[in-house]
Design a protein around this motif. Sequence first.
Motif, short mmCIF file in Angstrom:
data_model
loop_
_atom_site.label_atom_id
_atom_site.label_comp_id
_atom_site.label_asym_id
_atom_site.label_seq_id
_atom_site.Cartn_x
_atom_site.Cartn_y
_atom_site.Cartn_z
N TRP A 1 -27.66 -47.19 -43.18
CA TRP A 1 -27.96 -47.56 -44.56
C TRP A 1 -29.20 -48.47 -44.66
CZ3 TRP A 1 -27.16 -52.84 -44.42
CH2 TRP A 1 -26.30 -53.32 -43.43
N LEU A 2 -30.17 -48.18 -43.82
CA LEU A 2 -31.39 -48.98 -43.75
C LEU A 2 -32.07 -49.14 -45.11
CD1 LEU A 2 -33.55 -50.42 -42.01
CD2 LEU A 2 -34.59 -48.18 -41.64
N GLU A 3 -31.99 -48.11 -45.95
CA GLU A 3 -32.68 -48.18 -47.26
C GLU A 3 -32.15 -49.30 -48.13
OE1 GLU A 3 -29.09 -45.62 -47.73
OE2 GLU A 3 -30.72 -45.77 -46.26
N ARG A 4 -30.94 -49.79 -47.86
CA ARG A 4 -30.39 -50.89 -48.66
C ARG A 4 -31.21 -52.16 -48.47
NH1 ARG A 4 -26.79 -48.76 -52.39
NH2 ARG A 4 -25.68 -47.03 -51.39
N TYR A 5 -31.78 -52.35 -47.27
CA TYR A 5 -32.65 -53.50 -47.05
C TYR A 5 -33.89 -53.38 -47.94
CZ TYR A 5 -29.93 -55.11 -43.05
OH TYR A 5 -28.92 -55.59 -42.25
N ARG A 6 -34.42 -52.18 -48.07
CA ARG A 6 -35.60 -51.98 -48.91
C ARG A 6 -35.27 -52.22 -50.37
NH1 ARG A 6 -35.84 -47.05 -45.62
NH2 ARG A 6 -37.15 -47.45 -43.78
N ASP A 7 -34.02 -51.93 -50.76
CA ASP A 7 -33.60 -52.16 -52.14
C ASP A 7 -33.54 -53.64 -52.49
OD1 ASP A 7 -33.36 -49.43 -52.43
OD2 ASP A 7 -31.18 -49.42 -52.14
N HIS A 8 -33.21 -54.48 -51.50
CA HIS A 8 -32.95 -55.89 -51.76
C HIS A 8 -34.07 -56.83 -51.32
CE1 HIS A 8 -28.82 -54.28 -52.07
NE2 HIS A 8 -28.58 -55.33 -52.82
N LEU A 9 -35.00 -56.35 -50.49
CA LEU A 9 -36.01 -57.22 -49.92
C LEU A 9 -37.41 -56.65 -50.10
CD1 LEU A 9 -34.11 -57.86 -46.57
CD2 LEU A 9 -34.59 -59.63 -48.28
N GLU A 10 -38.37 -57.55 -50.25
CA GLU A 10 -39.77 -57.14 -50.31
C GLU A 10 -40.42 -57.17 -48.93
OE1 GLU A 10 -41.36 -58.28 -54.75
OE2 GLU A 10 -41.57 -59.79 -53.18
N GLY A 11 -40.02 -58.12 -48.09
CA GLY A 11 -40.59 -58.23 -46.76
C GLY A 11 -40.23 -57.03 -45.89
N THR A 12 -40.99 -56.84 -44.83
CA THR A 12 -40.75 -55.74 -43.90
C THR A 12 -39.65 -56.12 -42.92
OG1 THR A 12 -43.07 -55.10 -44.05
CG2 THR A 12 -41.81 -54.22 -42.21
N LEU B 1 -25.96 -58.22 -48.19
CA LEU B 1 -27.17 -58.13 -49.00
C LEU B 1 -26.84 -58.33 -50.48
CD1 LEU B 1 -28.84 -55.01 -47.31
CD2 LEU B 1 -29.47 -57.41 -46.99
N GLU B 2 -25.75 -57.74 -50.92
CA GLU B 2 -25.37 -57.85 -52.33
C GLU B 2 -24.93 -59.28 -52.67
OE1 GLU B 2 -22.69 -54.80 -53.56
OE2 GLU B 2 -24.07 -53.19 -53.01
N LEU B 3 -24.24 -59.92 -51.73
CA LEU B 3 -23.86 -61.31 -51.96
C LEU B 3 -25.10 -62.19 -52.09
CD1 LEU B 3 -21.76 -63.60 -52.11
CD2 LEU B 3 -21.90 -63.75 -49.62
N GLY B 4 -26.07 -61.98 -51.20
CA GLY B 4 -27.30 -62.75 -51.27
C GLY B 4 -28.02 -62.55 -52.58
N ALA B 5 -28.02 -61.31 -53.08
CA ALA B 5 -28.70 -61.02 -54.34
C ALA B 5 -27.98 -61.66 -55.52
CB ALA B 5 -28.78 -59.50 -54.53
N ALA B 6 -26.65 -61.83 -55.40
CA ALA B 6 -25.87 -62.41 -56.50
C ALA B 6 -25.91 -63.93 -56.52
CB ALA B 6 -24.42 -61.94 -56.40
N ALA B 7 -26.32 -64.56 -55.39
CA ALA B 7 -26.33 -66.02 -55.32
C ALA B 7 -27.38 -66.60 -56.26
CB ALA B 7 -26.62 -66.47 -53.89
N GLN B 8 -27.03 -67.68 -56.91
CA GLN B 8 -27.95 -68.35 -57.83
C GLN B 8 -28.86 -69.29 -57.05
OE1 GLN B 8 -28.05 -67.63 -61.25
NE2 GLN B 8 -26.68 -66.02 -60.55
N THR B 9 -30.16 -69.18 -57.22
CA THR B 9 -31.10 -69.97 -56.44
C THR B 9 -31.06 -71.46 -56.79
OG1 THR B 9 -32.86 -69.52 -58.05
CG2 THR B 9 -32.66 -68.02 -56.17
N HIS B 10 -30.43 -71.82 -57.90
CA HIS B 10 -30.42 -73.23 -58.30
C HIS B 10 -29.12 -73.94 -57.92
CE1 HIS B 10 -28.54 -71.01 -61.65
NE2 HIS B 10 -27.80 -72.09 -61.80
N THR B 11 -28.29 -73.31 -57.11
CA THR B 11 -26.97 -73.90 -56.81
C THR B 11 -26.89 -74.36 -55.36
OG1 THR B 11 -26.10 -71.70 -56.28
CG2 THR B 11 -25.80 -72.48 -58.54
N HIS B 12 -27.97 -74.90 -54.83
CA HIS B 12 -27.98 -75.30 -53.43
C HIS B 12 -28.00 -76.82 -53.25
CE1 HIS B 12 -28.30 -71.12 -52.38
NE2 HIS B 12 -29.39 -70.99 -53.10
N GLY B 13 -27.50 -77.53 -54.24
CA GLY B 13 -27.30 -78.96 -54.11
C GLY B 13 -28.58 -79.75 -53.89
N LEU B 14 -28.42 -80.90 -53.26
CA LEU B 14 -29.54 -81.81 -53.04
C LEU B 14 -30.60 -81.18 -52.14
CD1 LEU B 14 -30.52 -84.64 -53.78
CD2 LEU B 14 -29.38 -85.50 -51.75
#
Length: 292
Positions: free
Chosen positions: A119-130, A15-28
């Motif tokens: 550690w279910l609450e960590r999903y709530r910390d990182h995501l808006e969806g259910t 989850l933390e890796l996903g949050a740290a990834a830059q949304t503009h670095t996914h190439g073509l």
Amino acid sequence: MAAALTATATPWLGLELGAAAQTHTHGLVGSAAFASGTLEEALQTIARFAPLRTRALRFDWRPTRAGGELSITDALDLGEARGFVFDAMLVIIERVLQSLSGTSMRDACYRVPGLAPAWLERYRDHLEGTVHFVRGDVLRLQFPAELLARSCLTADARSHARAAAECARLLEAHQQRRRVGERVRMLLADSADRLPGAEEIAAQLHLSTRSLFRRLADEGHSLRALGDELRSERARFWLRDTDLPIERIAERLGYADASNFARCFRRWTGVTPGHYRQGPAVSGHRDSGTAR
């Protein structure tokens, strides 16, 4: 990934890796997605061209009565790293959609394979969806029609068409370049208990059996060796991470009896299946990896 999870004692590291990834670095592929007209078009683009970004995962998009669903499965057996990868991918995709639309993803529903962790609450910390935890091995991201119809802030029909056309060209070239040995490995890995035979594999690759053997030989492979490689990986995984009886493992791998399996396993690893299962103190060959 498994080593990172152990070293950090942070099971929600994906989850933390996903949050740290830059949304503009996914190439073509990212360029095509960001130029999409709607979120649905962006998700379709991601699913279609994902093989340009990774061969470890398979993405599929399908419309539903309520809207649409993006399903993600592992194209290779990721073993204990699967949760890490799925968690990272889930956060990355939600944040890409947030960035594209400038809107909340609270109406999205994510069905994550496995049991709910402590550690279910960590999903709530990182995501808006259910987030729901379900049986199976497929990560499902479900979106209502209203959300999918949201326009992308960076929509550009001309740029999307150009980027999608180039992605399609690269994807076709990529698929044509894939070596026969790699494609055979993928077909073997996709099989369940019974490994496909030479004729079946050749038919799926649109080759004659003779051409299959010749092209494998040109690449320094043999079908038997590739099959043994997969059997070895599966055997080690089942011995290490399951309680399946050795006789059942032999049967699942296609051996007539456990003694034939034991001889082959000893040739692969230097130890018997029973010694391997007992651990490194006995076998000296117990590895920390998982079947791929």
